[in-house]
Motif scaffolding. Structure first.
Motif, short mmCIF file in Angstrom:
data_model
loop_
_atom_site.label_atom_id
_atom_site.label_comp_id
_atom_site.label_asym_id
_atom_site.label_seq_id
_atom_site.Cartn_x
_atom_site.Cartn_y
_atom_site.Cartn_z
N ALA A 157 20.43 0.25 11.08
CA ALA A 157 18.53 0.42 9.91
C ALA A 157 18.96 0.93 9.21
O ALA A 157 18.41 0.35 7.63
N ARG A 158 19.91 1.19 9.52
CA ARG A 158 19.94 1.51 6.93
C ARG A 158 20.65 0.45 6.58
O ARG A 158 20.57 0.24 5.50
N LEU A 159 21.58 -0.24 7.18
CA LEU A 159 22.20 -1.83 6.69
C LEU A 159 20.92 -2.56 6.39
O LEU A 159 20.55 -3.58 5.16
N LEU A 160 19.96 -2.25 7.23
CA LEU A 160 18.98 -3.70 6.89
C LEU A 160 17.69 -3.17 7.00
O LEU A 160 17.33 -3.96 5.78
N ALA A 161 18.04 -2.43 6.21
CA ALA A 161 16.36 -0.75 5.22
C ALA A 161 16.99 -1.49 4.35
O ALA A 161 15.90 -1.70 3.13
N GLN A 162 18.11 -1.67 4.07
CA GLN A 162 18.13 -1.34 2.24
C GLN A 162 17.94 -2.93 1.69
O GLN A 162 17.31 -3.29 0.86
N GLN A 163 18.11 -4.41 2.97
CA GLN A 163 17.86 -4.93 2.12
C GLN A 163 16.83 -5.68 2.37
O GLN A 163 15.94 -6.38 1.50
N LEU A 164 16.26 -4.91 4.05
CA LEU A 164 14.52 -5.60 3.90
C LEU A 164 13.32 -5.18 2.46
O LEU A 164 12.80 -5.62 2.36
N GLN A 165 13.54 -3.50 1.67
CA GLN A 165 12.95 -3.14 1.15
C GLN A 165 13.03 -4.16 -0.61
O GLN A 165 12.13 -4.25 -1.28
N LEU A 166 14.17 -4.15 -0.68
CA LEU A 166 14.65 -5.11 -2.15
C LEU A 166 13.95 -6.83 -1.43
O LEU A 166 13.11 -7.18 -2.78
N ARG A 167 13.62 -7.56 -0.27
CA ARG A 167 13.24 -8.34 -0.31
C ARG A 167 11.38 -8.49 -0.05
O ARG A 167 10.78 -9.11 -0.36
N LEU A 168 11.04 -7.18 0.56
CA LEU A 168 9.27 -6.55 0.80
C LEU A 168 9.12 -6.19 -0.66
O LEU A 168 7.87 -6.03 -1.46
N GLY A 169 9.90 -5.78 -1.03
CA GLY A 169 9.47 -5.09 -2.82
C GLY A 169 8.76 -3.65 -2.00
O GLY A 169 7.61 -3.59 -3.02
N GLN A 170 9.22 -2.49 -1.42
CA GLN A 170 8.32 -1.53 -0.82
C GLN A 170 9.57 -0.90 -0.44
O GLN A 170 10.91 -1.43 -0.19
N THR A 171 9.51 0.36 -0.52
CA THR A 171 10.19 1.25 -0.70
C THR A 171 10.73 1.76 1.71
O THR A 171 9.26 0.98 2.42
N VAL A 172 11.54 1.57 1.65
CA VAL A 172 12.14 1.18 3.31
C VAL A 172 12.75 2.78 4.10
O VAL A 172 13.62 2.72 3.66
N VAL A 173 12.16 3.28 4.24
CA VAL A 173 12.75 4.92 4.41
C VAL A 173 13.17 4.61 6.22
O VAL A 173 12.01 4.65 6.90
N VAL A 174 14.24 5.87 6.38
CA VAL A 174 14.98 5.72 7.60
C VAL A 174 14.80 7.19 8.44
O VAL A 174 14.70 8.08 6.79
N GLU A 175 13.99 7.14 9.15
CA GLU A 175 13.51 8.46 10.32
C GLU A 175 14.45 9.06 10.83
O GLU A 175 13.76 8.18 12.36
N ALA B 26 0.78 -1.75 0.35
CA ALA B 26 -0.03 -0.08 0.16
C ALA B 26 0.79 1.60 -0.42
O ALA B 26 0.69 2.55 -0.60
N LYS B 27 2.19 1.33 0.73
CA LYS B 27 2.94 2.46 0.55
C LYS B 27 4.66 2.20 2.01
O LYS B 27 4.21 1.19 1.79
N PRO B 28 5.16 3.23 1.74
CA PRO B 28 6.59 3.25 2.20
C PRO B 28 5.94 2.85 3.67
O PRO B 28 5.24 3.31 3.90
N ILE B 29 7.63 2.28 4.21
CA ILE B 29 7.56 2.18 5.98
C ILE B 29 7.86 2.32 5.87
O ILE B 29 9.02 3.00 5.76
N ARG B 30 8.00 3.52 7.03
CA ARG B 30 9.09 3.79 7.55
C ARG B 30 9.36 3.51 9.32
O ARG B 30 8.67 3.02 9.81
N LEU B 31 10.80 2.96 8.83
CA LEU B 31 11.96 2.68 10.04
C LEU B 31 12.55 4.40 11.12
O LEU B 31 13.05 4.70 10.70
N VAL B 32 11.49 4.01 12.14
CA VAL B 32 11.82 4.69 13.27
C VAL B 32 12.87 4.81 14.12
O VAL B 32 13.48 3.81 14.55
N VAL B 33 13.90 6.02 14.10
CA VAL B 33 15.57 5.71 14.65
C VAL B 33 15.09 6.79 15.62
O VAL B 33 15.86 7.72 15.63
N PRO B 34 15.60 6.31 16.87
CA PRO B 34 14.99 7.59 18.02
C PRO B 34 16.38 7.93 18.79
O PRO B 34 15.98 8.83 19.70
N PHE B 35 17.56 8.22 17.24
CA PHE B 35 18.34 9.25 17.76
C PHE B 35 18.58 9.35 16.48
O PHE B 35 18.63 9.70 15.38
#
Length: 316
Positions: free
Chosen positions: A41-59, A22-31
């Motif tokens: 977070a950025r290391l894992l988000a890069q791989q996660l979005q490839l596997r899910l087929g959806q953008t994962v935005v680190v915020e 439905a929409k991009p996934i937001r991964l919140v980093v509290p620092f």
């Protein structure tokens, strides 16, 4: 009645089945950006979005030792599109330290997976005269004013490493909280503050470049990333053992199939040779775990840090 039930249930089932399309996934980093949580977070988000087929935005939502970012996720919709890279600070230390947090660490989140534990390291600026932990303790006891130490924020594992150090050595220190690891270590490098406790992830490049000096790691065992740096016990503070940890959370009420999918994908990602090698180089020690095992670990950590906060008489 049966038709009404089917109609009512249909949107929820459909939304769950559509995830994550439905929409991009937001991964919140509290620092702040550049810190341990952000790098991981950025290391894992890069791989996660490839596997899910959806953008994962680190915020990055920094502040209050991880409380601001964690609270944002606690109050987000439980639809799988907002996740948290939580830490020992957001889910164990701050709940023990601050009884009036805006969220309940145990009830407002769904544990997904414990990513790994990370040792902290005691650092001094390259221009500081001390070369050992015992020299630092002597300096902190001898000078008139308490020696300031930097951390990633109040309630962070770096903060509690310093408080534990004070408790176990009698060193006179005063805590200076920052909004994240990156600004804290920059002031140590620049000489604005003499020392800090920092995760190996953030400290490594600066240790290797000679901009800061590592005196000891805070874990019970030497860090794989810093094999030549002694433990606190080896440096003359027996029994010292403080480690940070990083983990994935979703808001409470996130549908179990989404949590299961996230856990499966993350488990496969951290097992990838290139990701494992990168995590090893950062000093992140991962042990496979289930959401249930992670939840039990979280309860134990909260109990542990509640005892430390009480014994050290730490005030927020």
């Amino acid at each position: 009645m049966a038709a009404a039930v089917c109609i009512t249930a249909a949107p929820a089932v459909s939304a769950q089945d559509e995830w994550p399309r439905a929409k991009p996934i937001r991964l919140v980093v509290p620092f702040a950006a550049g810190g341990t949580s952000d790098i991981l977070a950025r290391l894992l988000a890069q791989q996660l979005q490839l596997r899910l087929g959806q953008t994962v935005v680190v915020e990055n939502k920094a502040g209050a030792g991880g409380v601001i970012g964690a609270d944002a996720v606690a109050k987000a919709a439980a639809d799988g599109y907002t996740l948290l890279l939580g830490t020992v600070a957001s889910h164990a230390i701050n709940p023990a330290l601050q009884p009036k947090l805006p969220y309940d660490a145990a009830k407002d989140f769904t544990p997904v997976m414990l990513l790994g534990s990370i040792s902290n390291v005691l650092l001094v600026g390259a221009g500081q005269p001390v070369k050992t932990v015992q020299e630092l303790v002597q300096q902190a006891k001898a000078q008139a004013a308490p020696l300031p130490f930097a951390s990633a924020g109040t309630g962070s594992s770096q903060h509690m490493s310093g408080e534990t150090f004070k408790l176990m050595t009698g060193a006179r220190l005063t805590h200076v909280p920052y909004k994240g690891s990156a600004p804290a270590i920059q002031d140590v490098i620049g000489g604005q503050i003499p020392m800090s406790f920092e995760t190996t992830v953030v400290a490594l490049p600066h240790i290797r470049s000679g901009k800061v000096r590592a005196l000891a790691v805070t874990s019970a065992q030497r860090s794989k990333a810093l094999p030549d740096v002694p433990t606190m016990a080896e440096a003359g503070v027996p029994g010292f053992d403080v480690s940070s940890w990083q983990a994935f959370y979703a808001p409470a009420g996130t549908p179990p199939p989404i949590v299961k999918r996230l856990h499966e994908e993350l488990s496969e990602i951290v097992a990838m040779p290139e990701v494992k090698a990168r995590m090893d180089s950062l000093g992140v020690d991962h042990t496979p775990n289930t959401p249930e095992q992670f939840a039990a670990f979280g309860r134990d950590e909260l109990a542990k840090w509640s005892r430390v906060v009480k014994q050290a008489k730490v005030q927020p």
